[in-house]
Design an enzyme around this catalytic site. Structure first.
Site, PDB file in Angstrom:
ATOM      1  N   ALA A 103       0.835  -1.207   0.000  1.00  0.00           N
ATOM      2  CA  ALA A 103       0.000   0.000   0.000  1.00  0.00           C
ATOM      3  C   ALA A 103       0.871   1.258   0.000  1.00  0.00           C
ATOM      4  CB  ALA A 103      -0.931  -0.005   1.210  1.00  0.00           C
ATOM      5  N   HIS A 104       1.990   1.224   0.719  1.00  0.00           N
ATOM      6  CA  HIS A 104       2.898   2.375   0.728  1.00  0.00           C
ATOM      7  C   HIS A 104       3.408   2.681  -0.674  1.00  0.00           C
ATOM      8  CE1 HIS A 104       3.008   2.523   5.091  1.00  0.00           C
ATOM      9  NE2 HIS A 104       3.763   3.584   5.009  1.00  0.00           N
ATOM     10  N   LYS A 105       3.753   1.608  -1.386  1.00  0.00           N
ATOM     11  CA  LYS A 105       4.276   1.772  -2.739  1.00  0.00           C
ATOM     12  C   LYS A 105       3.243   2.518  -3.595  1.00  0.00           C
ATOM     13  CE  LYS A 105       6.508  -1.032  -6.287  1.00  0.00           C
ATOM     14  NZ  LYS A 105       6.823  -2.383  -6.737  1.00  0.00           N
TER      15      LYS A 105
END
Lengths: 281, 185
Positions: B38-40
C-alpha cells in the site's frame, strides 16, 4: 502395510494449523515468566507481562496470538510401512492448510511470484513441506507456522574451519545484534552447524522444534547453547528492542557432519511466538 | 520519568512536541493501516499528483496486516509489522502531513531526520501482542486496495490503542538508548 487415508491427513493438518496459532506451548510461556522475574528493566517487564496477557487472551478468545499466522512449514516423518490412500499426499497437506487458515480466521501470507507480481495466493498455500522416510507404520506431522519478521533476520554463512568455535560464536552474536528489535524479541535462536549450504539452514529451522524444557542431548552443544545465551542476553536489546536483559529465551543447536573444506553455519531467528504442534497418526 | 498521554486524531504539532521516548501513548479516533504494498501505491499517487484515498494531514498510519475478523468481531488479531520495510516510503508521506507512524523495530536515519524536520513521531506497538491490540479497535473498514487482502488500506476507529514513543520530534531513539543502557561486557 498400514493404510492411512488422505482425509485423516487433511483433518489433522487443519487442526494443527489452528491450534498452533491459538495456543502457545507451555514451555515457551514458562520461559517468558522466568525471564520476567530476573529482568532488570521495568519497561521490559511490562512488555513481557503484556505478551503473557496476549497469549492468555488468544487462547481464551480462540484467536491467533499474532496476526502474522505465518507460512505453514510442515515436517513429515513417514513410516516406511505406511501406504497413503485416497488421494495425493502433498495436495492433502495443502488442503489441510487451506481449510485451517480459512476456518480458523488465520491470515493468508503467501504471494505467488516473489519478485514481480507478488499476488497473494489467497489460501496460504503452498505449504513448505519436508518429508523424512523413517521406520515403522506411523505418520508424524508437525506444523510450525513461521512469521516473516523473524525469518527475515536469518542468515547462512559458509565459514572456514580456521574460524573455529570462536568464529561461530561471533557470527551468531553479531546476527542477533544486527537484528535488534526487528524480529520481536524475546527471540529463540536456532543454530544449524554443518551439513552443506541448504542443510545447515534446515538444521537451524529444525532445532526450533525442540521443547525448551529439554536440554540438548549432546553435552558439547548444550554448553555452546548456554554460552551463546549468556552472550546474547548481554547485548542489551531486550524485549521489543527497548533495552533489557531478555533478548533471547533460548539458543538451540543441531549439527550434522560436513565436507572437509566447509563449515556451514546457519542462524534461524524465531520470534517469541514459537509455534509448533505435532500429531502422530 | 516517562509520561502517560492520551491522544485523539487528527494530531496537531502541539499534541506531540513534548512527548519523549519511553512515554506511553493511548490513541483514540480514526487511524489508517498500510504495509509495504500500500505504501508503494500511496507514494506513486503523490508522485503522480493524484488524489489520495485519505487525507494525510495530522494522521497516523499503523503498519498492520490484520488477521480476518472472526464472526461478531470488527477485526482479527492486529499487531504491528516490522517498520524498516516502510522506511523508503515514509519521508515523502511525512513531507505531506503524516504526523505519526505505529509499527515495531527501529527506523532508518533518513526517516528519523524527516521526523525531526516535519515534527512527527514514531510509536512502537508491542510486536506479537495482536489480540491485545485488536481489543482497542472498535471498527474497521477497507477504503482502498481491496485486492491486496490483508495489506489493503483500512480505516480504523480505535479507543486507547496502546503504544510507546520510540522516536520523538527531537530525534531521540528508544532502540539506541535502550540497548546502550543495558549492554554489558
Amino acid at each position: 502395510m498400514r493404510e492411512i487415508n488422505v482425509k485423516e491427513i487433511i483433518s489433522a493438518v487443519k487442526d494443527l494449523c489452528i491450534n498452533a496459532n491459538y495456543y502457545l506451548g507451555e514451555d515457551v510461556l514458562s520461559k517468558i515468566k522466568k525471564m520476567r522475574e530476573v529482568e532488570e528493566s521495568d519497561t521490559a517487564k511490562d512488555v513481557l507481562s503484556i505478551l503473557l496477557k496476549n497469549y492468555e487472551l488468544a487462547a481464551q478468545e480462540k484467536m491467533p496470538s499474532c496476526q502474522d499466522t505465518g507460512i505453514a512449514v510442515v515436517f513429515i516423518e513417514l513410516g516406511q510401512e505406511v501406504h497413503i490412500v485416497g488421494g495425493d499426499f502433498v495436495e492433502a497437506i495443502n488442503e489441510g492448510v487451506r481449510q485451517g487458515y480459512k476456518d480458523g480466521f488465520l491470515r493468508k501470507s503467501m504471494v505467488d511470484d516473489p519478485i514481480i507480481e507478488r499476488k497473494n495466493t489467497g489460501d496460504n498455500t503452498p505449504a513448505i513441506i519436508y518429508t523424512d522416510i523413517v521406520q515403522g507404520d506411523k505418520l508424524k506431522i508437525t506444523i510450525a507456522p513461521k512469521g516473516g519478521g523473524s525469518e527475515n533476520m536469518s542468515e547462512v554463512k559458509m565459514m572456514k574451519a580456521a574460524d573455529g568455535i570462536e568464529g561461530v560464536i561471533d557470527f551468531v552474536v553479531d546476527r542477533v545484534t544486527r537484528s535488534g528489535g526487528n524480529p520481536c524479541p524475546p527471540i529463540i535462536v536456532g543454530v544449524g552447524l554443518g551439513g552443506n549450504f541448504e542443510q545447515s539452514a534446515l538444521l537451524a529451522k529444525k532445532s526450533l522444534l525442540r521443547n525448551l524444557d529439554e536440554p540438548n542431548p549432546n553435552k558439547k552443544w548444550a554448553e555452546l547453547e548456554d554460552l551463546l545465551l549468556k552472550k546474547i542476553n548481554k547485548i542489551g536489546i531486550g524485549p521489543q528492542g527497548f533495552g533489557g536483559r531478555t533478548t533471547a529465551l533460548a539458543v538451540l543447536v543441531l549439527s550434522k557432519p560436513c565436507h572437509i573444506a566447509s563449515m556451514p553455519v546457519a542462524v534461524n531467528i524465531q520470534c517469541h511466538a514459537a509455534r509448533h504442534k505435532t500429531i502422530i497418526l | 520519568m516517562p509520561k502517560t498521554v492520551h491522544l485523539t486524531t487528527p494530531l496537531k504539532s502541539e499534541d506531540i512536541i513534548d512527548l519523549h521516548i519511553g512515554d506511553q501513548v493511548y490513541i483514540s479516533g480514526t487511524i489508517y493501516t498500510a504495509r509495504d504494498a500500500a505504501h508503494k501505491r500511496l507514494v506513486k499517487l503523490i508522485e503522480d499528483g493524484e488524489e489520495m484515498p485519505f487525507d494525510l494531514k495530522g494522521q497516523i498510519i499503523y503498519y498492520v496486516g490484520p488477521a480476518p475478523a472472526p464472526t461478531g468481531k470488527p477485526i482479527g488479531s492486529a499487531g504491528p509489522t516490522t517498520s524498516y520495510r516502510m522506511d523508503p516510503y515514509s519521508p515523502i508521506l511525512l513531507e505531506n502531513g503524516l504526523k505519526a507512524m505505529i509499527g515495531k523495530g527501529p527506523r532508518s536515519t533518513e526517516v528519523i531526520e524527516s521526523m525531526i524536520k516535519n515534527k512527527a513521531i514514531y510509536l512502537a506497538a508491542i510486536g506479537g501482542a495482536a489480540v491485545v491490540m485488536a481489543t482497542s479497535i472498535k471498527e474497521a473498514e477497507i477504503i482502498a486496495y481491496e485486492d491486496l487482502g490483508a495489506e489493503a488500506i483500512r480505516k480504523l476507529r480505535v479507543e486507547d490503542l496502546p503504544c510507546i514513543v520510540a522516536n520523538d520530534v527531537n530525534g531521540n531513539d528508544i532502540y539506541q538508548e535502550g540497548v546502550a543502557k543495558y549492554k554489558r561486557d
